[in-house]
Design an enzyme around this catalytic site. Structure first.
Site, short mmCIF file in Angstrom:
data_model
loop_
_atom_site.label_atom_id
_atom_site.label_comp_id
_atom_site.label_asym_id
_atom_site.label_seq_id
_atom_site.Cartn_x
_atom_site.Cartn_y
_atom_site.Cartn_z
N HIS A 21 -25.21 8.57 -8.40
CA HIS A 21 -25.57 7.22 -7.97
C HIS A 21 -25.11 6.27 -9.07
O HIS A 21 -25.70 6.22 -10.14
CB HIS A 21 -27.08 7.16 -7.75
CG HIS A 21 -27.52 6.01 -6.91
ND1 HIS A 21 -27.15 5.87 -5.59
CD2 HIS A 21 -28.30 4.93 -7.20
CE1 HIS A 21 -27.69 4.76 -5.10
NE2 HIS A 21 -28.38 4.16 -6.06
N LYS A 166 -26.33 -1.71 0.81
CA LYS A 166 -26.25 -2.44 -0.46
C LYS A 166 -25.23 -1.73 -1.33
O LYS A 166 -25.31 -0.51 -1.52
CB LYS A 166 -27.66 -2.44 -1.08
CG LYS A 166 -27.74 -2.71 -2.58
CD LYS A 166 -29.13 -3.20 -2.93
CE LYS A 166 -29.58 -2.81 -4.31
NZ LYS A 166 -30.81 -3.50 -4.72
N LYS A 168 -23.50 -1.25 -5.00
CA LYS A 168 -23.75 -1.49 -6.42
C LYS A 168 -22.43 -1.79 -7.10
O LYS A 168 -21.52 -0.94 -7.11
CB LYS A 168 -24.40 -0.25 -7.06
CG LYS A 168 -25.66 0.24 -6.38
CD LYS A 168 -26.79 -0.74 -6.45
CE LYS A 168 -27.41 -0.83 -7.81
NZ LYS A 168 -28.70 -1.60 -7.77
N ASP A 197 -25.35 -5.69 -5.25
CA ASP A 197 -26.21 -5.85 -6.43
C ASP A 197 -25.35 -5.71 -7.67
O ASP A 197 -24.75 -4.65 -7.90
CB ASP A 197 -27.31 -4.78 -6.41
CG ASP A 197 -28.36 -5.03 -7.48
OD1 ASP A 197 -28.20 -5.97 -8.28
OD2 ASP A 197 -29.36 -4.26 -7.52
N GLU A 223 -27.17 -10.04 -5.15
CA GLU A 223 -28.36 -9.79 -5.97
C GLU A 223 -28.01 -9.82 -7.46
O GLU A 223 -27.07 -9.18 -7.90
CB GLU A 223 -28.91 -8.41 -5.57
CG GLU A 223 -30.15 -7.98 -6.32
CD GLU A 223 -30.72 -6.67 -5.76
OE1 GLU A 223 -30.35 -6.26 -4.63
OE2 GLU A 223 -31.53 -6.05 -6.47
N ASP A 248 -33.56 -10.35 -8.93
CA ASP A 248 -34.25 -9.06 -9.05
C ASP A 248 -34.79 -8.94 -10.48
O ASP A 248 -35.95 -9.27 -10.75
CB ASP A 248 -33.32 -7.91 -8.66
CG ASP A 248 -34.02 -6.56 -8.81
OD1 ASP A 248 -35.25 -6.53 -9.02
OD2 ASP A 248 -33.35 -5.50 -8.72
N LYS A 272 -41.02 -5.87 -6.61
CA LYS A 272 -41.21 -4.45 -6.94
C LYS A 272 -42.56 -4.31 -7.60
O LYS A 272 -42.89 -5.10 -8.50
CB LYS A 272 -40.10 -3.96 -7.90
CG LYS A 272 -38.71 -4.03 -7.30
CD LYS A 272 -37.63 -3.51 -8.23
CE LYS A 272 -36.26 -3.69 -7.58
NZ LYS A 272 -35.13 -3.26 -8.42
N GLU A 326 -35.66 -1.92 0.60
CA GLU A 326 -34.72 -0.88 0.16
C GLU A 326 -35.52 0.35 -0.30
O GLU A 326 -35.14 0.99 -1.28
CB GLU A 326 -33.84 -1.42 -0.98
CG GLU A 326 -34.65 -1.93 -2.16
CD GLU A 326 -33.83 -2.45 -3.33
OE1 GLU A 326 -32.66 -2.81 -3.15
OE2 GLU A 326 -34.39 -2.48 -4.45
C1 MUC Z 1 -31.90 -2.32 -8.29
O1 MUC Z 1 -31.35 -2.78 -9.25
O2 MUC Z 1 -32.15 -3.06 -7.37
C2 MUC Z 1 -32.35 -0.40 -5.84
C3 MUC Z 1 -31.58 0.35 -5.01
C4 MUC Z 1 -30.67 1.06 -5.79
O3 MUC Z 1 -29.79 1.84 -5.42
O4 MUC Z 1 -30.87 0.74 -7.10
C5 MUC Z 1 -31.93 -0.11 -7.14
C6 MUC Z 1 -32.30 -0.87 -8.30
MG MG Z 2 -31.42 -4.92 -8.12
#
Ligand code: MUC
Ligand code: MG
Length: 384
Positions: A21, A166, A168, A197, A223, A248, A272, A326
């Site tokens: 991941h 989402k 990354k 994000d 994000e 976030d 969160k 999420e």
């Molecule tokens: C984050 O930074 O939001 C949430 C889903 C994911 O894959 O990582 C997170 C943490």
């Molecule tokens: Mg985040």
């Protein structure tokens, strides 16, 4: 007072992920849960979880530090006090420890779980009741490979598991990231919503370019593009673009929420329980956002089932949750430490029924995955 707190233990549990991941700051191949077990004088037990991402690379509490804070400072402050008064217990923790929100969140969950079980009600009933019993859940595409991400998204759509993805980003150059996102958006078209994000990885200048390109590629939400320490720059970016920006890392507690609302620095808040310091603190943060007309989103620290379901109880009580959640943590882990893992169906997580969190610890799995299992096996020691 008819029940006191007699024992609190924090256990490090290492679980493998189903695939690598990749985030801007780390690549996860396993996740470390900090599981909290609380026992009371009336025999009632409570479970809690504090979990972060990538050791110290995401936030300023590490799994090992969280365990130390609980074992050394938080647990001793609570032994012998009323187990039925969660607010008084949390106030005591506020006195003995500043910050340490992840650790406090796990202890609060365990207290709420035990007290809700004592009353014979689901945890959410203690928050005033649920306004929904299912939560929309997105999936994070973060394998590090564009073709594999598209294949993963197609499978999720076909299985009816997720229809929002989402991505990354923030690890590669802005150009490469935008190409990656655009390719996925083109492949999925209007069949899926796409969010990204950046995990604070861009400068304000990079963000201005990146957001402009992502906006024209059809991305629905962006994000935390820039570091949390710069809310004024986030406000400048929010004023410049139509695509909504979500805070976030920049919004932990209610005070951060106030500041961001004052500056009009975000359109959406990622809530969160861990970064707020517990379910009640998360609800306070949400209330500030709601009052300021900011849309809300149920975030995760990629917790296992205990932390995920604790957050779900909180999110199910919120009047407004415009962007869904999420809460996918359990799906990213190969295994867990509860007997029945949460139910995901029809693009949603279903809140378990039953008292407290509605979860039961799997003692054998816990013994197998706990980091100190060799020491436990040698000494034959089992705390609870
Ligand atoms: C984050 O930074 O939001 C949430 C889903 C994911 O894959 O990582 C997170 C943490
Ligand atoms: Mg985040």
């Amino acid at each position: 007072m008819n029940a006191t707190i007699s024992f609190i233990e924090a256990i490090l549990v290492d679980l493998p992920t189903i695939r690598d991941h990749q985030l801007a700051m780390t690549t996860m191949q396993r996740q470390t849960l900090v599981i909290v077990r609380l026992r009371c004088s009336d025999g009632m037990e409570g479970l809690g979880e504090a979990t972060t991402i990538g050791g110290l690379s995401y936030g300023d509490e590490s799994p090992e530090g969280i365990k130390l804070a609980i074992d050394t400072y938080l647990a001793p402050a609570l032994i012998g006090i009323d187990a039925t008064n969660v607010n008084a217990a949390m106030q005591r923790l506020a006195k003995v420890a500043r910050g340490n929100r992840f650790a406090k969140s796990a202890v609060e969950t365990a207290l709420l779980d035990a007290q809700a079980k004592r009353l014979g009600v689901p945890l959410v009933t203690m928050l005033g009741g649920a306004v929904r019993s299912t939560l929309p859940v997105l999936w994070t595409l973060a394998s590090g490979d564009t073709a594999r991400d598209i294949e993963e998204a197609e499978t999720m759509l076909a299985e009816g598991r997720h229809n929002t993805f989402k991505l990354k980003i923030g690890r590669r150059s802005v150009r490469e990231d935008v190409d990656h996102v655009s390719a996925i958006k083109r492949a999925l078209g209007n069949r899926a919503r796409i969010t990204v994000d950046v995990n604070q990885a861009w400068s304000e200048v990079e963000a201005a370019t990146g957001i402009a390109m992502l906006e024209s590629a059809g991305v629905d939400l962006i994000e935390q593009p820039i570091p949390r320490e710069n809310p004024r720059a986030l406000a400048r970016l929010a004023a410049k673009f139509v695509v909504p920006l979500m805070a976030d890392e920049a919004v932990c507690g209610a005070e951060d929420a106030m500041e961001l609302a004052r500056l009009a620095a975000a359109d959406v808040f990622a809530l969160k329980i861990a970064k707020s310091g517990g379910i009640h603190a998360m609800l306070r943060t949400a209330a500030v956002g709601d009052a300021a007309g900011i849309q809300l989103y149920g975030g995760t620290m990629l917790e296992g089932s205990v932390g995920t379901i604790a957050a779900a109880h909180g999110f199910c009580s919120l009047p407004q949750l415009s962007w869904g959640t999420e809460l996918l943590g359990p799906l990213l882990l190969k295994d867990d430490v509860v007997t029945t893992r949460p139910t995901y169906r029809d693009f949603s997580l279903h809140l378990p029924e039953g008292p407290g969190l509605g979860l039961t610890l799997d003692q054998d799995k816990l013994d197998f995955y706990r980091r100190d299992r060799d020491r436990i096996a040698v000494s034959g020691f089992r705390a609870i």
